[in-house]
Design a protein around this motif. Structure first.
Motif, short mmCIF file in Angstrom:
data_model
loop_
_atom_site.label_atom_id
_atom_site.label_comp_id
_atom_site.label_asym_id
_atom_site.label_seq_id
_atom_site.Cartn_x
_atom_site.Cartn_y
_atom_site.Cartn_z
N ARG A 170 0.81 -1.22 0.00
CA ARG A 170 0.00 0.00 0.00
C ARG A 170 0.85 1.27 0.00
O ARG A 170 0.32 2.37 -0.08
CB ARG A 170 -1.01 -0.01 1.16
CG ARG A 170 -0.43 -0.06 2.55
CD ARG A 170 -1.25 -0.90 3.49
NE ARG A 170 -1.22 -2.30 3.07
CZ ARG A 170 -2.06 -3.22 3.51
NH1 ARG A 170 -2.96 -2.92 4.40
NH2 ARG A 170 -1.99 -4.46 3.05
N MET A 171 2.15 1.10 0.08
CA MET A 171 3.01 2.31 0.10
C MET A 171 2.86 3.17 -1.17
O MET A 171 2.86 4.40 -1.06
CB MET A 171 4.46 1.91 0.34
CG MET A 171 4.75 1.55 1.79
SD MET A 171 6.50 1.31 2.08
CE MET A 171 6.47 0.44 3.65
N PRO A 172 2.73 2.57 -2.35
CA PRO A 172 2.54 3.44 -3.52
C PRO A 172 1.28 4.29 -3.42
O PRO A 172 1.26 5.43 -3.89
CB PRO A 172 2.43 2.44 -4.69
CG PRO A 172 3.19 1.24 -4.21
CD PRO A 172 2.91 1.16 -2.74
N TYR A 173 0.23 3.77 -2.79
CA TYR A 173 -0.99 4.57 -2.61
C TYR A 173 -0.77 5.64 -1.55
O TYR A 173 -1.19 6.79 -1.69
CB TYR A 173 -2.17 3.68 -2.18
CG TYR A 173 -2.45 2.54 -3.12
CD1 TYR A 173 -2.54 2.76 -4.49
CD2 TYR A 173 -2.64 1.23 -2.65
CE1 TYR A 173 -2.79 1.71 -5.36
CE2 TYR A 173 -2.90 0.18 -3.51
CZ TYR A 173 -2.97 0.42 -4.86
OH TYR A 173 -3.22 -0.62 -5.72
N ILE A 174 -0.11 5.25 -0.45
CA ILE A 174 0.17 6.18 0.64
C ILE A 174 1.01 7.35 0.11
O ILE A 174 0.81 8.50 0.50
CB ILE A 174 0.90 5.44 1.79
CG1 ILE A 174 -0.07 4.48 2.48
CG2 ILE A 174 1.49 6.42 2.80
CD1 ILE A 174 0.59 3.48 3.44
N ALA A 175 1.92 7.02 -0.80
CA ALA A 175 2.82 8.05 -1.34
C ALA A 175 2.07 9.12 -2.14
O ALA A 175 2.59 10.19 -2.38
CB ALA A 175 3.89 7.39 -2.22
N GLN A 176 0.84 8.82 -2.53
CA GLN A 176 0.08 9.77 -3.33
C GLN A 176 -0.86 10.65 -2.50
O GLN A 176 -1.60 11.47 -3.05
CB GLN A 176 -0.77 9.01 -4.36
CG GLN A 176 0.05 8.29 -5.41
CD GLN A 176 -0.83 7.36 -6.24
OE1 GLN A 176 -1.97 7.71 -6.57
NE2 GLN A 176 -0.30 6.21 -6.59
N THR A 177 -0.86 10.49 -1.18
CA THR A 177 -1.84 11.20 -0.35
C THR A 177 -1.48 12.65 -0.08
O THR A 177 -2.33 13.42 0.38
CB THR A 177 -1.99 10.51 1.01
OG1 THR A 177 -0.70 10.49 1.67
CG2 THR A 177 -2.53 9.10 0.88
N GLY A 178 -0.23 13.02 -0.27
CA GLY A 178 0.19 14.39 0.06
C GLY A 178 0.65 14.50 1.51
O GLY A 178 1.01 15.59 1.96
N MET A 179 0.61 13.39 2.25
CA MET A 179 1.16 13.44 3.60
C MET A 179 2.68 13.58 3.50
O MET A 179 3.29 13.24 2.49
CB MET A 179 0.80 12.17 4.37
CG MET A 179 -0.68 12.11 4.72
SD MET A 179 -0.96 11.01 6.10
CE MET A 179 -2.75 11.02 6.22
N ALA A 180 3.30 14.10 4.60
CA ALA A 180 4.73 14.39 4.55
C ALA A 180 5.58 13.14 4.72
O ALA A 180 6.67 13.04 4.13
CB ALA A 180 5.08 15.40 5.63
N SER A 181 5.09 12.20 5.54
CA SER A 181 5.94 11.06 5.87
C SER A 181 5.10 9.85 6.24
O SER A 181 3.93 9.98 6.62
CB SER A 181 6.86 11.45 7.05
OG SER A 181 7.83 10.46 7.26
N ILE A 224 6.78 10.27 -0.87
CA ILE A 224 6.56 10.59 0.54
C ILE A 224 7.85 10.24 1.30
O ILE A 224 8.57 9.33 0.87
CB ILE A 224 5.35 9.80 1.09
CG1 ILE A 224 4.92 10.30 2.48
CG2 ILE A 224 5.61 8.30 1.15
CD1 ILE A 224 3.57 9.73 2.94
N GLY A 225 8.13 10.95 2.37
CA GLY A 225 9.29 10.61 3.19
C GLY A 225 8.98 9.38 4.03
O GLY A 225 7.82 8.99 4.19
#
Lengths: 249, 344
Positions: B248-259, B279-280
């Motif tokens: 799910r990291m590729p999806y998480i990376a698209q959320t605009g969250m910083a880290s 994402i960091g």
């Protein structure tokens, strides 16, 4: 009977390990079309269908053990394999477990009344400070299906509660589950309390839970570790055999 | 050339969260670093330290003053909001984490989902916002203060019970989405309150872990909600999900969250590859085996693996076992500094 149910045939293709395929296929082929429909309904989480099919099967004067072994168990075995292989996740397992429970509600009373000797007796709890129980509940269901008597100690089980229950239920096995990395060390503390009471060698200890590993289980001093519900049952059987050999020697 | 630090801990953390240059990689656990030894040191034991702003601040500060981490996290548990929502609590003692009695859930369906008007005034919420105010006064801009606001998925576990909630996701996915929408308002409310109190960044634990649900579940039920949170909450957000999360990291990376605060069951290099700069990352020193059971050498080895992979902030994988020895925690910043010095 060979697999004739198309849906079940598709589901069976997810079982790829040769030995597992042979075991599950043997269970399925011992049954008939009704059992195949039951197994498929269980895999897909259709609890209403499993409830109805179990009643129908028992109404046809089939043995409760046969319904369990040829319908519910192979269905749950396929679910276990899919879960282990990350093809499905906990929600899908939960609906299958709900279906299994619907069938067991009719089978359990018959088996209990029949007085069949259990494989072994276990007490099973989530360790102190941890309130997660899905994994434990799945393992208990699979163990009971395999012929164990399992006493569910629930969640947040303190070491003295394990000790008391193991003694009271004359258990062979003490099983501990944890979901949190922060509560996992309580497995070791529980075993240490058995040791302090001079009871370590009276029981075999098993650990499991999502973050638990074989290495951690060894560090905690357990005798066995179950990576998932299927391996939990297998390891429990293995430990019972070891205990039997030790006690006969 | 001797190794020299040129940034304050706060600057270091905030720059890392903004993907800007840092003098060295910051050490910051977005969840928290409370231990029994630290509780004894400042006489701020659990559960009181979870429920009293002053004790909370005193215990939280030790992460900076005693351990030398670059941030302070004054929210130790994952249950403050659930207490304010009315869940049955088990506050435990000093050596155990407070928990929600999820076997006695308070809600059954979407009509039950109501955030009380005095949600932020509940003592278990004030213990966090009050602690942030105290810490901000004490430390100013010296060290980063990281708040925490539980995401809707985790809140749903607490108020509905894990099993009931996960069954709901299959039995009625539309209702599940509506419930997520309602519960996310609690996350935003508490995050905003902590920012107003002085928090520099907010950790959002939302346990859609690979141990329970698929990556597709994350995408379906949470990705948009987390994106919305990143847009609405005016501070860098650090998502925390335990367990296996590579899928799910590729999806998480698209959320605009910083880290994203990730677990040790994900290899640092594979995690860096999975997020691909979107994402960091913060993590991922193993808790039960390394920090709890092993020694500083093994801690150092894992810290180095994270640094070599390029992980932007170094931290334990999650909240740590309360009996973790301080020398293992102290080994984290030591290892980061040594690694940085070696590369001068």
């Amino acid at each position: 009977m060979p697999i004739v149910h198309e849906g079940l045939a598709r589901e069976f293709e997810y079982v790829t390990q040769e030995e597992e395929r042979a075991t599950i296929l043997e269970q399925i082929e011992a049954g008939d079309a009704l059992m195949q429909e039951m197994a498929y309904s269980l895999i897909t989480g259709n609890h209403a269908a499993v409830d109805e099919l179990t009643q129908k099967a028992l109404g046809e004067d089939r043995e409760a053990n046969d319904v369990l072994d040829e319908g519910l168990i192979p269905g749950m075995a396929v679910v276990g394999v899919k879960f282990r292989d990350n093809l499905i996740f906990v929600p899908e397992v939960l609906i299958a477990a709900r279906a299994m429970k619907a069938g067991m509600a009719h089978i359990d009373p018959i088996l209990s009344a029949s007085g069949v000797e259990p494989i072994g007796t276990a007490v099973f709890g989530t360790v102190k400070g941890d309130l997660h129980d899905i994994g434990k509940n799945l393992c208990i269901m699979m163990m009971r299906g395999a012929g164990f008597v399992v006493h569910d100690l629930g969640v947040d089980t303190k070491p003295d509660e394990f000790i008391e229950a193991a003694d009271e239920k004359d258990a062979d096995l003490v099983l501990m589950s944890a979901l949190l990395t922060t509560t996992m060390p309580n497995m070791g503390r529980t075993i240490a309390e058995f040791e302090d009471m001079g009871l370590r060698d009276e029981y075999k200890f098993m650990t499991g839970g999502a973050p638990v590993t074989q290495e951690f289980s060894d560090d905690m001093g357990a005798d066995g570790y179950g990576d998932n519900a299927i391996s939990c049952v297998e390891k429990a059987k293995e430990l019972i055999e070891i205990a039997k050999v030790a006690s006969s020697g | 050339m001797p190794y020299e630090e040129t940034m304050t801990p706060r600057e270091r953390v905030m720059n890392a969260l903004a993907n800007l240059p840092v003098d060295r990689t910051p050490v910051s656990n977005p969840t928290n670093v409370a231990t029994v030894e630290l509780m004894d040191m400042v006489d701020a034991p659990f559960p009181d330290a979870c429920r009293d702003p002053q004790l909370n601040a005193e215990l939280a500060a030790t992460g900076y003053t005693e351990l030398g981490f670059d941030s302070i996290q004054p929210y130790f548990t994952i249950i403050q909001e659930s207490s304010a929502l009315g869940c049955e609590m088990q506050w435990e003692q000093k050596d155990n984490w407070p928990t929600v009695r999820m076997s006695n859930p308070i809600w059954k369906g979407e009509d039950d989902v109501v955030i009380p008007a005095d949600f932020l005034e509940h003592r278990d919420m004030v213990s966090v916002t009050g602690a942030i105010e105290i810490l901000k006064k004490q430390f100013g801009d010296e060290v980063a203060i990281i708040g925490k606001s539980m995401g809707p998925w985790t809140l749903a576990y607490h108020v509905f019970g894990v099993e009931s909630f996960l069954l709901m996701t299959i039995d009625d996915p539309d209702m599940t989405m509506r419930i997520m929408d309602k519960l996310k308002e609690a996350t935003v409310l508490f995050a905003d309150a902590q920012i107003a109190a002085g928090a520099d960044a907010i950790c959002v634990p939302d346990h859609a872990t690979g141990d329970l649900v698929s990556g597709e579940y994350y995408k379906r039920f949470l990705q948009d909600i987390h994106t919305e949170m990143a847009e609405r909450i005016d501070a860098p957000l650090i998502l925390h999900i335990c367990g296996k999360t590579l899928d799910r990291m590729p999806y998480i990376a698209q959320t605009g969250m910083a880290s994203f605060h990730f677990d040790s069951r994900n290899d640092p290099q594979e995690a860096m590859d999975a997020v691909d700069g979107g994402i960091g990352l913060v993590g991922n020193i193993n808790n039960p085996q390394t920090l709890y059971s092993r020694g500083p050498d093994e801690v150092r080895e894992e810290v180095y693996a994270c640094l070599e992979a390029g992980v932007q902030m170094i931290a334990p994988e999650c909240a740590i076992p309360l009996q973790t020895k301080l020398h293992n925690l102290l080994a984290i910043p030591d290892a980061v500094k040594d690694w940085s010095a070696e590369r001068l």
